[in-house]
Scaffold this motif. Sequence first.
Motif, PDB file in Angstrom:
ATOM      1  N   GLY A 124      24.884  -6.046  -7.013  1.00  0.00           N
ATOM      2  CA  GLY A 124      25.843  -7.039  -7.539  1.00  0.00           C
ATOM      3  C   GLY A 124      27.271  -6.547  -7.539  1.00  0.00           C
ATOM      4  O   GLY A 124      28.046  -6.843  -8.449  1.00  0.00           O
ATOM      5  N   ASN A 125      27.652  -5.833  -6.495  1.00  0.00           N
ATOM      6  CA  ASN A 125      29.008  -5.269  -6.429  1.00  0.00           C
ATOM      7  C   ASN A 125      29.997  -6.304  -5.903  1.00  0.00           C
ATOM      8  O   ASN A 125      29.774  -6.959  -4.892  1.00  0.00           O
ATOM      9  CB  ASN A 125      29.001  -4.035  -5.527  1.00  0.00           C
ATOM     10  CG  ASN A 125      30.251  -3.169  -5.678  1.00  0.00           C
ATOM     11  OD1 ASN A 125      31.301  -3.672  -6.046  1.00  0.00           O
ATOM     12  ND2 ASN A 125      30.109  -1.880  -5.399  1.00  0.00           N
ATOM     13  N   SER A 126      31.088  -6.468  -6.621  1.00  0.00           N
ATOM     14  CA  SER A 126      32.257  -7.194  -6.145  1.00  0.00           C
ATOM     15  C   SER A 126      33.447  -6.539  -6.843  1.00  0.00           C
ATOM     16  O   SER A 126      33.355  -5.352  -7.198  1.00  0.00           O
ATOM     17  CB  SER A 126      32.144  -8.694  -6.454  1.00  0.00           C
ATOM     18  OG  SER A 126      33.273  -9.387  -5.953  1.00  0.00           O
ATOM     19  N   GLY A 127      34.515  -7.241  -7.016  1.00  0.00           N
ATOM     20  CA  GLY A 127      35.654  -6.629  -7.706  1.00  0.00           C
ATOM     21  C   GLY A 127      36.803  -7.600  -7.805  1.00  0.00           C
ATOM     22  O   GLY A 127      36.964  -8.474  -6.954  1.00  0.00           O
ATOM     23  N   VAL A 128      37.567  -7.427  -8.879  1.00  0.00           N
ATOM     24  CA  VAL A 128      38.815  -8.176  -9.059  1.00  0.00           C
ATOM     25  C   VAL A 128      39.932  -7.205  -8.729  1.00  0.00           C
ATOM     26  O   VAL A 128      40.113  -6.205  -9.428  1.00  0.00           O
ATOM     27  CB  VAL A 128      38.956  -8.676 -10.513  1.00  0.00           C
ATOM     28  CG1 VAL A 128      40.295  -9.361 -10.717  1.00  0.00           C
ATOM     29  CG2 VAL A 128      37.796  -9.599 -10.880  1.00  0.00           C
ATOM     30  N   TYR A 134      44.432  -2.873  -7.157  1.00  0.00           N
ATOM     31  CA  TYR A 134      43.915  -2.199  -8.353  1.00  0.00           C
ATOM     32  C   TYR A 134      42.642  -2.916  -8.782  1.00  0.00           C
ATOM     33  O   TYR A 134      42.690  -4.043  -9.273  1.00  0.00           O
ATOM     34  CB  TYR A 134      44.977  -2.224  -9.462  1.00  0.00           C
ATOM     35  CG  TYR A 134      46.347  -1.793  -8.975  1.00  0.00           C
ATOM     36  CD1 TYR A 134      46.610  -0.455  -8.695  1.00  0.00           C
ATOM     37  CD2 TYR A 134      47.360  -2.728  -8.743  1.00  0.00           C
ATOM     38  CE1 TYR A 134      47.857  -0.058  -8.219  1.00  0.00           C
ATOM     39  CE2 TYR A 134      48.608  -2.341  -8.275  1.00  0.00           C
ATOM     40  CZ  TYR A 134      48.849  -1.007  -8.005  1.00  0.00           C
ATOM     41  OH  TYR A 134      50.073  -0.621  -7.527  1.00  0.00           O
ATOM     42  N   GLU A 135      41.499  -2.227  -8.573  1.00  0.00           N
ATOM     43  CA  GLU A 135      40.216  -2.910  -8.776  1.00  0.00           C
ATOM     44  C   GLU A 135      39.660  -2.762 -10.187  1.00  0.00           C
ATOM     45  O   GLU A 135      39.468  -1.643 -10.680  1.00  0.00           O
ATOM     46  CB  GLU A 135      39.151  -2.367  -7.801  1.00  0.00           C
ATOM     47  CG  GLU A 135      37.814  -3.115  -7.969  1.00  0.00           C
ATOM     48  CD  GLU A 135      36.688  -2.612  -7.077  1.00  0.00           C
ATOM     49  OE1 GLU A 135      36.820  -1.516  -6.498  1.00  0.00           O
ATOM     50  OE2 GLU A 135      35.669  -3.329  -6.979  1.00  0.00           O
ATOM     51  N   ILE A 136      39.364  -3.904 -10.799  1.00  0.00           N
ATOM     52  CA  ILE A 136      38.497  -3.934 -11.972  1.00  0.00           C
ATOM     53  C   ILE A 136      37.108  -4.210 -11.406  1.00  0.00           C
ATOM     54  O   ILE A 136      36.868  -5.282 -10.815  1.00  0.00           O
ATOM     55  CB  ILE A 136      38.919  -5.035 -12.979  1.00  0.00           C
ATOM     56  CG1 ILE A 136      40.405  -4.906 -13.349  1.00  0.00           C
ATOM     57  CG2 ILE A 136      38.020  -4.966 -14.223  1.00  0.00           C
ATOM     58  CD1 ILE A 136      40.819  -3.565 -13.921  1.00  0.00           C
ATOM     59  N   GLN A 137      36.225  -3.255 -11.553  1.00  0.00           N
ATOM     60  CA  GLN A 137      34.925  -3.338 -10.889  1.00  0.00           C
ATOM     61  C   GLN A 137      34.081  -4.492 -11.427  1.00  0.00           C
ATOM     62  O   GLN A 137      34.027  -4.725 -12.637  1.00  0.00           O
ATOM     63  CB  GLN A 137      34.174  -2.002 -11.073  1.00  0.00           C
ATOM     64  CG  GLN A 137      32.750  -1.979 -10.560  1.00  0.00           C
ATOM     65  CD  GLN A 137      32.655  -2.000  -9.040  1.00  0.00           C
ATOM     66  OE1 GLN A 137      33.157  -2.907  -8.378  1.00  0.00           O
ATOM     67  NE2 GLN A 137      31.991  -1.002  -8.487  1.00  0.00           N
ATOM     68  N   VAL A 138      33.444  -5.198 -10.523  1.00  0.00           N
ATOM     69  CA  VAL A 138      32.404  -6.175 -10.846  1.00  0.00           C
ATOM     70  C   VAL A 138      31.111  -5.589 -10.298  1.00  0.00           C
ATOM     71  O   VAL A 138      31.030  -5.238  -9.112  1.00  0.00           O
ATOM     72  CB  VAL A 138      32.703  -7.547 -10.203  1.00  0.00           C
ATOM     73  CG1 VAL A 138      31.517  -8.488 -10.363  1.00  0.00           C
ATOM     74  CG2 VAL A 138      33.964  -8.154 -10.811  1.00  0.00           C
ATOM     75  N   LEU A 139      30.123  -5.420 -11.179  1.00  0.00           N
ATOM     76  CA  LEU A 139      28.854  -4.817 -10.788  1.00  0.00           C
ATOM     77  C   LEU A 139      27.791  -5.317 -11.749  1.00  0.00           C
ATOM     78  O   LEU A 139      28.099  -5.669 -12.890  1.00  0.00           O
ATOM     79  CB  LEU A 139      28.960  -3.287 -10.882  1.00  0.00           C
ATOM     80  CG  LEU A 139      27.854  -2.479 -10.192  1.00  0.00           C
ATOM     81  CD1 LEU A 139      28.051  -2.458  -8.682  1.00  0.00           C
ATOM     82  CD2 LEU A 139      27.808  -1.038 -10.714  1.00  0.00           C
ATOM     83  N   LEU A 234      39.455 -10.968  -4.448  1.00  0.00           N
ATOM     84  CA  LEU A 234      38.079 -10.766  -4.898  1.00  0.00           C
ATOM     85  C   LEU A 234      37.333 -10.085  -3.756  1.00  0.00           C
ATOM     86  O   LEU A 234      37.508 -10.435  -2.585  1.00  0.00           O
ATOM     87  CB  LEU A 234      37.415 -12.101  -5.255  1.00  0.00           C
ATOM     88  CG  LEU A 234      38.040 -12.863  -6.433  1.00  0.00           C
ATOM     89  CD1 LEU A 234      37.345 -14.212  -6.621  1.00  0.00           C
ATOM     90  CD2 LEU A 234      37.975 -12.044  -7.721  1.00  0.00           C
ATOM     91  N   GLN A 235      36.484  -9.123  -4.129  1.00  0.00           N
ATOM     92  CA  GLN A 235      35.875  -8.243  -3.127  1.00  0.00           C
ATOM     93  C   GLN A 235      34.550  -8.790  -2.586  1.00  0.00           C
ATOM     94  O   GLN A 235      33.700  -9.252  -3.353  1.00  0.00           O
ATOM     95  CB  GLN A 235      35.619  -6.872  -3.765  1.00  0.00           C
ATOM     96  CG  GLN A 235      35.070  -5.832  -2.801  1.00  0.00           C
ATOM     97  CD  GLN A 235      34.740  -4.526  -3.519  1.00  0.00           C
ATOM     98  OE1 GLN A 235      34.246  -4.530  -4.643  1.00  0.00           O
ATOM     99  NE2 GLN A 235      35.009  -3.412  -2.874  1.00  0.00           N
ATOM    100  N   ASP A 236      34.403  -8.703  -1.285  1.00  0.00           N
ATOM    101  CA  ASP A 236      33.090  -8.875  -0.637  1.00  0.00           C
ATOM    102  C   ASP A 236      32.527  -7.479  -0.428  1.00  0.00           C
ATOM    103  O   ASP A 236      32.995  -6.738   0.433  1.00  0.00           O
ATOM    104  CB  ASP A 236      33.265  -9.594   0.701  1.00  0.00           C
ATOM    105  CG  ASP A 236      31.984  -9.542   1.543  1.00  0.00           C
ATOM    106  OD1 ASP A 236      30.912  -9.246   0.983  1.00  0.00           O
ATOM    107  OD2 ASP A 236      32.084  -9.807   2.753  1.00  0.00           O
ATOM    108  N   HIS A 237      31.533  -7.128  -1.244  1.00  0.00           N
ATOM    109  CA  HIS A 237      30.883  -5.820  -1.095  1.00  0.00           C
ATOM    110  C   HIS A 237      29.462  -6.021  -0.568  1.00  0.00           C
ATOM    111  O   HIS A 237      28.579  -5.177  -0.739  1.00  0.00           O
ATOM    112  CB  HIS A 237      30.882  -5.075  -2.435  1.00  0.00           C
ATOM    113  CG  HIS A 237      30.691  -3.594  -2.336  1.00  0.00           C
ATOM    114  ND1 HIS A 237      29.454  -3.008  -2.157  1.00  0.00           N
ATOM    115  CD2 HIS A 237      31.578  -2.569  -2.383  1.00  0.00           C
ATOM    116  CE1 HIS A 237      29.597  -1.691  -2.126  1.00  0.00           C
ATOM    117  NE2 HIS A 237      30.864  -1.397  -2.245  1.00  0.00           N
ATOM    118  N   GLY A 238      29.229  -7.217   0.019  1.00  0.00           N
ATOM    119  CA  GLY A 238      27.930  -7.471   0.636  1.00  0.00           C
ATOM    120  C   GLY A 238      26.878  -8.033  -0.308  1.00  0.00           C
ATOM    121  O   GLY A 238      25.715  -8.152   0.076  1.00  0.00           O
TER     122      GLY A 238
END
Length: 255
Positions: A124-128, A134-139, A234-238
């Motif tokens: 569930g990895n993404s990120g703001v 500057y990433e606030i991790q989404v996991l 917003l991050q696409d981490h797959g």
Amino acid sequence: MRTIFSVLALALCLAQLSIAQVDPRWKPNDPDRPLPPVIEPGTASTEDAPGRPPSDAVRLFDGKDLTQWAGADGQPAKWTVANGYIEVVPHSGYIHTRQPFGDCQLHVEFAEPVPPVGESQGRGNSGVFLMGLYEIQVLDSYQNKTYADGQASGVYGQFPPQVNASLPPGHWQRYDIIFHGPRFDQDGKLLRPARVTVLHNGVLVQDNVELSGPTEHHQRPPYKATPDKLPLSLQDHGNPVRFRNIWIRELGEGQ
Ligand code: MG
């Protein structure tokens, strides 16, 4: 001695750049002091429905479309919109706001995939990415061990959250972020670093922390001069993480 004074003067100057102080133009309880603008506050979200943003917020996603967002090179964003949320389409790329933002109050809600797939950074990895840098991790950090500064609501690679306030996957979680971007002088010298405060599901997890520079994997690169505002990403981490109810309030100097 002179060096000490110049260091003190610089410290004072930096403090004034970054911390609001009492305005000496107004007496205590001065009736002539201008009143703040009146706004309508927002409402809280429930599991079933997003709340309403404050009336002075810019809605970056209202459940309907991705018109505020772009993919790489300004192309239309390729993530899915369905049932009032955005879902990451794995390997389609990051999405970026069409409008640039700097100092801000940002509200983002996200839900992690059910059932959980993968482990550690793979779940569930993404990120703001504030200013795209500057990433606030989404996991999915619910019963999912990873390194401390890479778990949900961490400032990636720099600051672990103070506590892990994650909800189980599938539940709508929220970040409320207060961000003050860095400032540079005309020669590109850093005048003040970026600072961020984060509440995860209403719990304070980052308390006005000072960033060392952009967030990177296994690195802490120094600041490079940027404009005061850049697109938010917003991050696409797959991983097919979902987002809803994204809004932002730009902050002026002194707020
Ligand atoms: Mg991430």
